[in-house]
Scaffold this active site. Structure first.
Site, PDB file in Angstrom:
ATOM      1  N   GLY A 264       0.755  -1.244   0.000  1.00 55.32           N
ATOM      2  CA  GLY A 264       0.000   0.000   0.000  1.00 55.32           C
ATOM      3  C   GLY A 264       0.782   1.288   0.000  1.00 55.32           C
ATOM      4  O   GLY A 264       0.204   2.363  -0.201  1.00 55.32           O
ATOM      5  N   GLU A 298       4.045  -6.812   1.686  1.00 59.03           N
ATOM      6  CA  GLU A 298       3.591  -7.166   0.326  1.00 59.03           C
ATOM      7  C   GLU A 298       3.514  -5.927  -0.563  1.00 59.03           C
ATOM      8  O   GLU A 298       2.438  -5.562  -1.042  1.00 59.03           O
ATOM      9  CB  GLU A 298       2.177  -7.769   0.383  1.00 59.03           C
ATOM     10  CG  GLU A 298       2.001  -8.993   1.227  1.00 59.03           C
ATOM     11  CD  GLU A 298       0.513  -9.353   1.395  1.00 59.03           C
ATOM     12  OE1 GLU A 298      -0.377  -8.574   1.014  1.00 59.03           O
ATOM     13  OE2 GLU A 298       0.256 -10.439   1.924  1.00 59.03           O
ATOM     14  N   ARG A 337      -5.472   3.532 -15.531  1.00 56.16           N
ATOM     15  CA  ARG A 337      -5.575   4.263 -14.261  1.00 56.16           C
ATOM     16  C   ARG A 337      -6.240   5.648 -14.375  1.00 56.16           C
ATOM     17  O   ARG A 337      -7.077   5.979 -13.545  1.00 56.16           O
ATOM     18  CB  ARG A 337      -4.200   4.382 -13.578  1.00 56.16           C
ATOM     19  CG  ARG A 337      -3.520   3.023 -13.316  1.00 56.16           C
ATOM     20  CD  ARG A 337      -2.332   3.126 -12.370  1.00 56.16           C
ATOM     21  NE  ARG A 337      -2.761   3.426 -11.024  1.00 56.16           N
ATOM     22  CZ  ARG A 337      -2.727   4.615 -10.479  1.00 56.16           C
ATOM     23  NH1 ARG A 337      -2.196   5.624 -11.127  1.00 56.16           N
ATOM     24  NH2 ARG A 337      -3.185   4.810  -9.266  1.00 56.16           N
ATOM     25  N   TYR A 341      -9.439   5.761 -12.105  1.00 56.32           N
ATOM     26  CA  TYR A 341      -9.278   6.405 -10.788  1.00 56.32           C
ATOM     27  C   TYR A 341      -9.022   7.908 -10.898  1.00 56.32           C
ATOM     28  O   TYR A 341      -8.550   8.521  -9.929  1.00 56.32           O
ATOM     29  CB  TYR A 341      -8.084   5.808 -10.031  1.00 56.32           C
ATOM     30  CG  TYR A 341      -7.980   4.313 -10.035  1.00 56.32           C
ATOM     31  CD1 TYR A 341      -8.905   3.514  -9.364  1.00 56.32           C
ATOM     32  CD2 TYR A 341      -6.934   3.678 -10.696  1.00 56.32           C
ATOM     33  CE1 TYR A 341      -8.785   2.140  -9.360  1.00 56.32           C
ATOM     34  CE2 TYR A 341      -6.809   2.298 -10.693  1.00 56.32           C
ATOM     35  CZ  TYR A 341      -7.739   1.537 -10.029  1.00 56.32           C
ATOM     36  OH  TYR A 341      -7.616   0.178 -10.024  1.00 56.32           O
ATOM     37  N   CYS A 369     -12.837   4.469 -28.465  1.00 55.30           N
ATOM     38  CA  CYS A 369     -14.088   5.193 -28.716  1.00 55.30           C
ATOM     39  C   CYS A 369     -14.895   5.438 -27.459  1.00 55.30           C
ATOM     40  O   CYS A 369     -16.028   4.966 -27.323  1.00 55.30           O
ATOM     41  CB  CYS A 369     -14.909   4.424 -29.735  1.00 55.30           C
ATOM     42  SG  CYS A 369     -13.991   4.294 -31.262  1.00 55.30           S
TER      43      CYS A 369
HETATM   44  N1  LLP Z   1      -1.465  -7.036  -0.743  1.00 54.45           N
HETATM   45  C1  LLP Z   1      -2.774  -7.120  -1.006  1.00 54.45           C
HETATM   46  C2  LLP Z   1      -3.593  -8.085  -0.280  1.00 54.45           C
HETATM   47  C3  LLP Z   1      -3.351  -6.282  -1.978  1.00 54.45           C
HETATM   48  O1  LLP Z   1      -4.649  -6.352  -2.233  1.00 54.45           O
HETATM   49  C4  LLP Z   1      -2.538  -5.349  -2.674  1.00 54.45           C
HETATM   50  C5  LLP Z   1      -3.107  -4.480  -3.706  1.00 54.45           C
HETATM   51  C6  LLP Z   1      -1.157  -5.319  -2.371  1.00 54.45           C
HETATM   52  C7  LLP Z   1      -0.664  -6.169  -1.378  1.00 54.45           C
HETATM   53  C8  LLP Z   1      -0.217  -4.385  -3.055  1.00 54.45           C
HETATM   54  O2  LLP Z   1      -0.548  -3.055  -2.831  1.00 54.45           O
HETATM   55  P1  LLP Z   1       0.429  -1.884  -3.304  1.00 54.45           P
HETATM   56  O3  LLP Z   1       1.690  -1.965  -2.497  1.00 54.45           O
HETATM   57  O4  LLP Z   1       0.716  -2.086  -4.753  1.00 54.45           O
HETATM   58  O5  LLP Z   1      -0.346  -0.653  -3.055  1.00 54.45           O
HETATM   59  N2  LLP Z   1      -5.172  -0.986  -9.489  1.00 54.45           N
HETATM   60  C9  LLP Z   1      -4.998  -0.021  -8.419  1.00 54.45           C
HETATM   61  C10 LLP Z   1      -4.329  -0.638  -7.217  1.00 54.45           C
HETATM   62  C11 LLP Z   1      -5.053  -1.841  -6.666  1.00 54.45           C
HETATM   63  C12 LLP Z   1      -4.336  -2.487  -5.503  1.00 54.45           C
HETATM   64  C13 LLP Z   1      -4.959  -3.769  -5.116  1.00 54.45           C
HETATM   65  N3  LLP Z   1      -4.337  -4.469  -4.040  1.00 54.45           N
HETATM   66  C14 LLP Z   1      -4.250   1.175  -8.960  1.00 54.45           C
HETATM   67  O6  LLP Z   1      -3.886   1.186 -10.141  1.00 54.45           O
HETATM   68  O7  LLP Z   1      -4.039   2.163  -8.241  1.00 54.45           O
END
Ligand code: LLP
Length: 445
Positions: A264, A298, A337, A341, A369
């Site tokens: 995150g 993660e 994105r 978003y 389109c």
């Molecule tokens: N762990 C779990 C359980 C997750 O659901 C996620 C992301 C991560 C780790 C990794 O999160 P990160 O470090 O990348 O923030 N498509 C969206 C982001 C969706 C994230 C979903 N889960 C975007 O383009 O902003």
């Protein structure tokens, strides 16, 4: 429907600001925009456009910054790269060489992680709906840990593992009801979200997991959202709650060896000031540091996002009554994105001349389109005649991995740069592949 135009209360960063904050990119007065030591124009000439380009050096640097921050905080930690951010085998393999395991959420990601050389013993399987087939594979591969999201899933996995004469190592995903203060579509740690089990119910459920014949509960897991960009206060709150829960479970005689702290951590796309790895490590230490638990992380975006650009060519510049449209050969099917978003991504010209030319507002769009196929509105950019190249920044995470073939547009090629070398790590999808596997029903004329 017109594409949403987010309103910012600060001016857009200049080209110089964008470059200064991205050490993998540089401007050469003759060759134009470079990734590491390779001119992006050279890649466009060799591979065509649109093409995702990733910097190996940036991936390595960020992997090491994160590892170092955890080590400096004295945490016993392992990092499991969230492959959903960018599952390119070359990316996952590079991170595996840096000692990262993988966090996967599907059979496809599990297979990709294994194919990239990640040992099964370093793989975590997350996700709110694992199929029986996926559970079977995870058990057969004897992966490090399966993160459970509900009582129902725990029963299902236990029955399956027991029928195979096995015990699956599991962590319980707790929903701490903490606001990550990010975009509503990517927040996951609120009680209204579908993820995890309410923290108040966790003690009872964890005890139940310990009693199930097919499970070997090893700890807890939490993930409160993505692109967390307002410091680490939300993390602090979540890890504090997790720490209390660990104490409570242990007081009840239940074993808790690990806490998977999720991902995150945000990145500055525009001018956000997210928490640093050191601040994140501090939040983990404050909440969990005195418990002797093994910490897991993660991260996806923080590692891969800044390492990639989407390299695209201008098809045409269209002057409408009140607006200038720069129409690229990349579209929302490539980088979703902005459409999904309202995400802001830096856009740089690739030609050196573009960095010194007069600027005027432009809407940068793709050829798909629908009006949501808009990368940005009213962005100050130089004249971008047909064939000009642009780089859309911070596209290394949730870029290629969220692509589709909408409008029957093939998936773009992917390239990795390492110093003065570059390699195609994924071919542009051939048109034949768009039609492959399709057939007319036998009753068709
Ligand atoms: N762990 C779990 C359980 C997750 O659901 C996620 C992301 C991560 C780790 C990794 O999160 P990160 O470090 O990348 O923030 N498509 C969206 C982001 C969706 C994230 C979903 N889960 C975007 O383009 O902003």
């Amino acid at each position: 429907m017109a594409a949403p135009a987010p309103v910012f209360d600060s001016p857009d960063p200049s080209f110089g600001d964008l470059l200064a904050a991205r050490p993998g990119l540089a401007l050469d007065p003759l060759a134009g925009l470079m990734m590491e030591e390779v001119p992006l124009a050279r890649i466009a000439a060799a591979v065509g456009t649109p093409t995702w380009v990733y910097s190996a050096g940036t991936l390595r640097r960020r992997a090491r910054l994160l590892k170092d921050a955890l080590a400096e905080a004295g945490l016993d930690a392992s990092i499991h790269y969230a492959t959903k951010a960018n599952p390119a085998l070359a990316v996952v393999n590079l991170l595996a060489q840096e000692g990262f395991g993988a966090d996967v959420v599907s059979e496809g990601e599990l297979r990709a992680a294994r194919a990239a050389g990640v040992p099964a013993g370093s793989i975590v399987f997350s996700g709110v709906g694992k199929t029986e087939r996926e559970m079977r594979l995870a058990i057969a591969e004897d992966i490090l840990q399966i993160n459970l999201e509900s009582a129902e899933e725990a029963e299902m996995l236990s029955a399956l593992a027991a029928s195979l004469g096995r015990k699956a190592r599991v962590a319980l995903r707790v929903n701490p009801d903490v606001d990550a203060k990010t975009h509503a579509k990517i927040t996951t740690g609120l009680s209204e979200n579908k993820f995890g089990v309410p923290i108040a119910l966790a003690p009872e459920l964890y005890a139940r997991l310990c009693a199930l014949p097919g499970l070997d509960p090893v700890g807890l897991t939490v993930h409160i959202g993505s692109q967390i960009a307002q410091g680490v206060g939300s993390y602090r709150a979540a890890y504090q709650r997790l720490g209390q829960l660990v104490r409570e479970l242990r007081a009840a005689g239940l074993p808790v060896q690990r806490v998977d702290c999720g991902g995150g951590l945000g990145i500055p796309y525009r001018d956000e000031v997210p928490g640093s790895p050191a601040a994140l490590a501090g939040a983990i230490k404050a909440g969990l540091g005195d418990l002797g638990v093994k910490v897991m992380l993660e991260p996806g975006r923080w590692i891969a996002g800044p390492a990639g650009v989407l390299l695209s060519r201008v098809i045409i510049e269209k002057k409408a009554a009140t607006r200038r449209f720069v129409i690229l050969d990349a579209a929302m099917n490539d980088l979703l994105r902005p459409a999904m978003y309202e995400a802001w991504h830096g856009i740089l010209p690739v030609a050196a001349s573009g960095f010194h030319a007069p600027l005027s507002p432009a809407d940068v769009v793709g050829p798909v389109c629908e009006s949501s196929d808009t990368f940005t509105r009213g962005r100050d950019l130089p004249a971008l005649p047909p064939e000009s190249l642009v780089a859309i920044l911070d596209a290394g995470a949730y870029g290629a991995s969220m692509s589709s073939t909408y409008n029957a547009r093939p998936l773009a090629a992917e390239v990795m740069v390492d110093g003065a070398r570059f390699a195609v790590i994924r071919d542009r999808q051939p048109y034949e592949a768009l039609l492959a596997g399709q057939r007319l029903p036998d009753w068709a004329g």
